[in-house]
Design an enzyme around this catalytic site. Structure first.
Site, mmCIF file in Angstrom:
data_model
loop_
_atom_site.group_PDB
_atom_site.id
_atom_site.type_symbol
_atom_site.label_atom_id
_atom_site.label_comp_id
_atom_site.label_asym_id
_atom_site.label_seq_id
_atom_site.Cartn_x
_atom_site.Cartn_y
_atom_site.Cartn_z
ATOM 1 N N LYS A 126 0.857 -1.198 0.000
ATOM 2 C CA LYS A 126 0.000 0.000 0.000
ATOM 3 C C LYS A 126 0.884 1.236 0.000
ATOM 4 O O LYS A 126 1.432 1.634 1.020
ATOM 5 C CB LYS A 126 -0.925 0.061 1.216
ATOM 6 C CG LYS A 126 -2.031 1.086 0.951
ATOM 7 C CD LYS A 126 -2.692 1.634 2.193
ATOM 8 C CE LYS A 126 -2.043 2.860 2.760
ATOM 9 N NZ LYS A 126 -1.982 4.042 1.875
ATOM 10 N N GLY A 172 7.031 5.063 7.708
ATOM 11 C CA GLY A 172 6.213 6.266 7.812
ATOM 12 C C GLY A 172 6.511 6.986 9.110
ATOM 13 O O GLY A 172 7.607 6.853 9.678
ATOM 14 N N SER A 173 5.547 7.731 9.586
ATOM 15 C CA SER A 173 5.792 8.569 10.762
ATOM 16 C C SER A 173 5.747 7.733 12.046
ATOM 17 O O SER A 173 5.151 6.651 12.096
ATOM 18 C CB SER A 173 4.738 9.674 10.841
ATOM 19 O OG SER A 173 3.472 9.094 11.029
ATOM 20 N N THR A 174 6.367 8.270 13.078
ATOM 21 C CA THR A 174 6.412 7.574 14.358
ATOM 22 C C THR A 174 5.007 7.435 14.941
ATOM 23 O O THR A 174 4.661 6.398 15.522
ATOM 24 C CB THR A 174 7.356 8.334 15.313
ATOM 25 O OG1 THR A 174 8.671 8.315 14.717
ATOM 26 C CG2 THR A 174 7.430 7.683 16.680
ATOM 27 N N GLY A 190 3.370 4.678 13.158
ATOM 28 C CA GLY A 190 4.085 3.446 13.518
ATOM 29 C C GLY A 190 3.543 2.833 14.803
ATOM 30 O O GLY A 190 3.416 1.610 14.912
ATOM 31 N N GLU A 236 10.138 1.419 10.135
ATOM 32 C CA GLU A 236 11.137 2.418 9.753
ATOM 33 C C GLU A 236 10.449 3.774 9.830
ATOM 34 O O GLU A 236 9.609 4.089 8.993
ATOM 35 C CB GLU A 236 11.663 2.152 8.346
ATOM 36 C CG GLU A 236 12.375 0.804 8.243
ATOM 37 C CD GLU A 236 12.937 0.513 6.866
ATOM 38 O OE1 GLU A 236 13.515 -0.564 6.695
ATOM 39 O OE2 GLU A 236 12.790 1.355 5.964
ATOM 40 N N CYS A 245 13.597 10.780 5.518
ATOM 41 C CA CYS A 245 13.649 10.350 6.916
ATOM 42 C C CYS A 245 15.019 10.638 7.523
ATOM 43 O O CYS A 245 15.132 10.947 8.695
ATOM 44 C CB CYS A 245 13.324 8.871 7.032
ATOM 45 S SG CYS A 245 14.415 7.820 6.067
ATOM 46 N N GLU A 273 10.556 16.239 14.107
ATOM 47 C CA GLU A 273 10.802 16.150 12.670
ATOM 48 C C GLU A 273 9.965 17.221 11.963
ATOM 49 O O GLU A 273 8.752 17.240 12.097
ATOM 50 C CB GLU A 273 10.377 14.755 12.194
ATOM 51 C CG GLU A 273 10.802 14.424 10.798
ATOM 52 C CD GLU A 273 10.415 12.994 10.423
ATOM 53 O OE1 GLU A 273 9.306 12.568 10.743
ATOM 54 O OE2 GLU A 273 11.249 12.326 9.786
HETATM 55 P P1 NAD Z 1 2.390 8.498 7.508
HETATM 56 O O1 NAD Z 1 2.758 7.741 8.723
HETATM 57 O O2 NAD Z 1 1.332 9.535 7.607
HETATM 58 O O3 NAD Z 1 1.894 7.517 6.349
HETATM 59 C C1 NAD Z 1 2.696 6.450 5.887
HETATM 60 C C2 NAD Z 1 1.807 5.399 5.243
HETATM 61 O O4 NAD Z 1 0.955 4.836 6.247
HETATM 62 C C3 NAD Z 1 0.864 5.909 4.150
HETATM 63 O O5 NAD Z 1 0.768 4.926 3.139
HETATM 64 C C4 NAD Z 1 -0.459 6.069 4.886
HETATM 65 O O6 NAD Z 1 -1.580 5.970 4.030
HETATM 66 C C5 NAD Z 1 -0.408 4.899 5.841
HETATM 67 N N1 NAD Z 1 -1.205 5.032 7.058
HETATM 68 C C6 NAD Z 1 -1.613 6.169 7.673
HETATM 69 N N2 NAD Z 1 -2.319 5.873 8.785
HETATM 70 C C7 NAD Z 1 -2.339 4.525 8.885
HETATM 71 C C8 NAD Z 1 -2.880 3.614 9.835
HETATM 72 N N3 NAD Z 1 -3.546 4.037 10.910
HETATM 73 N N4 NAD Z 1 -2.703 2.295 9.635
HETATM 74 C C9 NAD Z 1 -2.007 1.849 8.563
HETATM 75 N N5 NAD Z 1 -1.472 2.654 7.635
HETATM 76 C C10 NAD Z 1 -1.632 3.982 7.793
HETATM 77 O O7 NAD Z 1 3.741 9.117 6.954
HETATM 78 P P2 NAD Z 1 3.958 10.084 5.702
HETATM 79 O O8 NAD Z 1 3.538 11.466 6.067
HETATM 80 O O9 NAD Z 1 3.364 9.459 4.488
HETATM 81 O O10 NAD Z 1 5.553 10.007 5.530
HETATM 82 C C11 NAD Z 1 6.438 10.798 6.257
HETATM 83 C C12 NAD Z 1 7.082 10.004 7.370
HETATM 84 O O11 NAD Z 1 7.721 8.839 6.860
HETATM 85 C C13 NAD Z 1 8.169 10.794 8.072
HETATM 86 O O12 NAD Z 1 8.024 10.662 9.466
HETATM 87 C C14 NAD Z 1 9.457 10.120 7.596
HETATM 88 O O13 NAD Z 1 10.542 10.257 8.477
HETATM 89 C C15 NAD Z 1 9.007 8.707 7.464
HETATM 90 N N6 NAD Z 1 9.928 7.945 6.604
HETATM 91 C C16 NAD Z 1 10.759 7.015 7.197
HETATM 92 C C17 NAD Z 1 11.673 6.294 6.432
HETATM 93 C C18 NAD Z 1 12.614 5.302 7.069
HETATM 94 O O14 NAD Z 1 13.154 4.450 6.366
HETATM 95 N N7 NAD Z 1 12.836 5.371 8.378
HETATM 96 C C19 NAD Z 1 11.746 6.508 5.058
HETATM 97 C C20 NAD Z 1 10.902 7.448 4.485
HETATM 98 C C21 NAD Z 1 9.987 8.164 5.272
#
Ligand code: NAD
Length: 489
Positions: free
Chosen positions: A178, A231-233, A236, A253, A287, A386
């Site tokens: 996804k 994605g975001s903490t 996560g 991650e 990230c 962040e």
């Molecule tokens: P996000 O957490 O909002 O979304 C990430 C993904 O999760 C999207 O596909 C979103 O649709 C999905 N999502 C959202 N809520 C969900 C839920 N409740 N259950 C399951 N899935 C859900 O993050 P973002 O704004 O898309 O991305 C930015 C973040 O990603 C930043 O914090 C960045 O540091 C992090 N990031 C980390 C890495 C790494 O390898 N550590 C790499 C790239 C980005």
């Protein structure tokens, strides 16, 4: 599809491009203009069910396929990526808003990752175990989990697709991916190339939808065996709670607040341009972005002045202008970053350059100017949280101990970059930094093949990247055998 255009309002399930079960759609926007690029399917629980069921059906056949054959398919996939770099790069550049050449760089990285796991697929081995007497035999078998859910954000979608899907497939799993609803076009195009490379139907399925709809349906699905989340903490934590409910392993991650640590003996001609790139590449939306600059007090004024000059010279524009930096990806990101820009001076930080939105120069796009704040205090949000934008927070230090205390002064632990000519000092700081990755006299891991993308603290836990990623996507079975007496002849 003759070329790599993505069919509008479709998603890839069981080898076919299909609409959402309820015909729902989501728009994908160009961040430089806010104009719609094309709609994609808005997946909900029924679509996730269909994708997981397809992956489940495909699993026994794919797991039984010889690893050499799996590797051969991955190699054909890598070759197709290499042959379509420009088309893939345009997809990613357009929906993320990054310059076209940034998109191209991401495709070379994605190609390298898929190529790496193509070669690794038939080199995954277990071990034989020592036994107390010769009457026993013990060994381990690495086995795929089954159906892996992979959820990724919008900032580097192609690289993250490759980094998670390729090792999962190489190890014999099937996948439901996804991507973010904001930037799904490059993952779709990559999946189409995997299909053309000979990946059987159902082995890789891609659903697009909102986190609270498609994301939660996937992480809460009873027939998913492993969850990878990038994605975001904040999200996560929600994903980990969902994984706990079904007791499936989870790889996280998450975010970062990575420092460039500059000692007085650093080669500034090398360090300064790298520091500028580290926070302006992808408009600071990485990230591992170098969002903190920790600099030894004796050179602080010089470094701040030179970094600020470098930031002010960064050229911003739309993806197809192919300059140095694009806009932020969305209205939400724009509002978030501007919130930090407004708050930092009132909290006592000194604005050195930037600080404003740059939209006026670029029509309706979500542009902000590369920004440097000096005199940032560890208690400020700017030092700890962040931003995910081209905003650099500068703090001064005296001596190694103070530098290490600042490095470790946030909840994150992704990357630490150390700039010094003293190798002993570099190694000491590398040992004391609480981060999953360290780079010395470079930003990030350029030049190292298979660098593990490790995390510590609230940046998550992952053994993604390199050979260890194959282990991440396998479970180990231990087998003990008692050798019975030979029947008499
Ligand atoms: P996000 O957490 O909002 O979304 C990430 C993904 O999760 C999207 O596909 C979103 O649709 C999905 N999502 C959202 N809520 C969900 C839920 N409740 N259950 C399951 N899935 C859900 O993050 P973002 O704004 O898309 O991305 C930015 C973040 O990603 C930043 O914090 C960045 O540091 C992090 N990031 C980390 C890495 C790494 O390898 N550590 C790499 C790239 C980005």
């Amino acid at each position: 599809m003759a070329d790599l255009d993505i069919p509008p309002a479709r998603q890839l399930i069981d080898g076919a491009w299909v609409a959402a079960a309820d015909q729902g759609e989501l728009p994908v926007l160009d961040p430089a203009t806010r104009a719609p690029i094309q709609p994609v399917a808005r997946a909900r629980a029924a679509d996730v069910d269909a994708a997981v069921a397809a992956a489940r059906r495909a699993f026994p056949g794919w797991a039984a396929t010889s690893p050499t054959e799996r590797g051969a398919i991955l190699r054909r996939w890598a070759d197709l990526i290499a042959a379509h770099v420009d088309a893939l790069a345009d997809h990613e550049a357009r929906d993320v808003g990054k310059p076209r050449s940034g998109g191209r760089l991401n495709m070379y990285i994605a190609h390298g990752i898929v190529d790496y796991f193509a070669g690794a697929a038939d080199k995954l081995t277990g071990v034989t175990l020592p036994t107390r007497t010769p009457d026993y035999f013990g060994y381990t078998r690495p086995e795929p989990y089954g159906v892996c859910a992979v959820i990724i954000p919008w900032n580097v979608p192609a690289v993250l697709t490759a980094a998670n899907v390729a090792p999962a497939l190489a190890a014999g799993n099937t996948v439901v991916l996804k991507p973010s609803e904001i930037a799904p076009l490059a993952p779709f195009a990559l999946a189409e190339l995997a299909r053309r490379a000979g990946l059987p139907p159902g082995v890789l399925n891609v659903v697009t939808g909102l986190g609270p709809e498609a994301g939660t349906a996937l992480t809460g699905h009873r027939d998913v065996d492993h969850i990878s989340f990038v994605g975001s903490t904040v999200t996560g934590r929600a994903v980990m709670r969902a994984a706990a409910e079904n007791l499936v392993p989870v790889k996280l991650e998450l975010g970062g607040k990575s420092p460039n640590v500059v000692f007085a003996d650093a080669d500034l001609d090398v360090a300064i341009p790298a520091i500028v790139t580290s926070i302006t590449e992808n408009a600071g939306q990485n990230c591992y972005a170098g969002s903190r600059l920790l600099v030894e007090e004796s050179i602080r004024a010089e470094v701040v002045e030179r970094v600020a000059a470098g930031m002010a010279a960064v050229r911003t524009g739309a993806w197809d202008q192919d300059l140095d930096m694009g806009p932020l990806v969305s209205q939400a990101q724009y509002d978030r970053v501007r919130g930090f820009l407004a708050e930092a001076p009132t909290a006592g930080a000194r604005l050195v350059t930037g600080g404003e939105s740059a939209g006026g120069r670029h029509g309706d796009g979500w542009f902000v100017a590369p920004t440097v704040f000096d005199g940032v205090d560890s208690g400020m949000r700017l030092a700890r949280e962040e931003v995910f934008g081209p905003v650099l927070a500068v703090q001064g230090f005296r001596g190694v101990d103070e530098a290490v205390a600042l490095v470790n002064g946030t909840d994150f632990g992704l990357l630490t970059c150390i700039w010094t000519s003293d190798v002993s000092r570099a190694l000491r700081v590398a040992a004391d930094a609480r981060s999953g990755q360290v780079a010395v006299n470079q930003f990030h891991d350029a030049g190292v093949i298979g660098f593990p993308f490790n995390m510590q603290k609230e940046s998550g836990f992952s053994r993604g990247g390199g050979y260890a990623a194959l282990r991440e996507y396998t479970q180990e079975k231990a087998v003990a055998v008692r050798l019975l007496d030979r029947p008499s002849a």
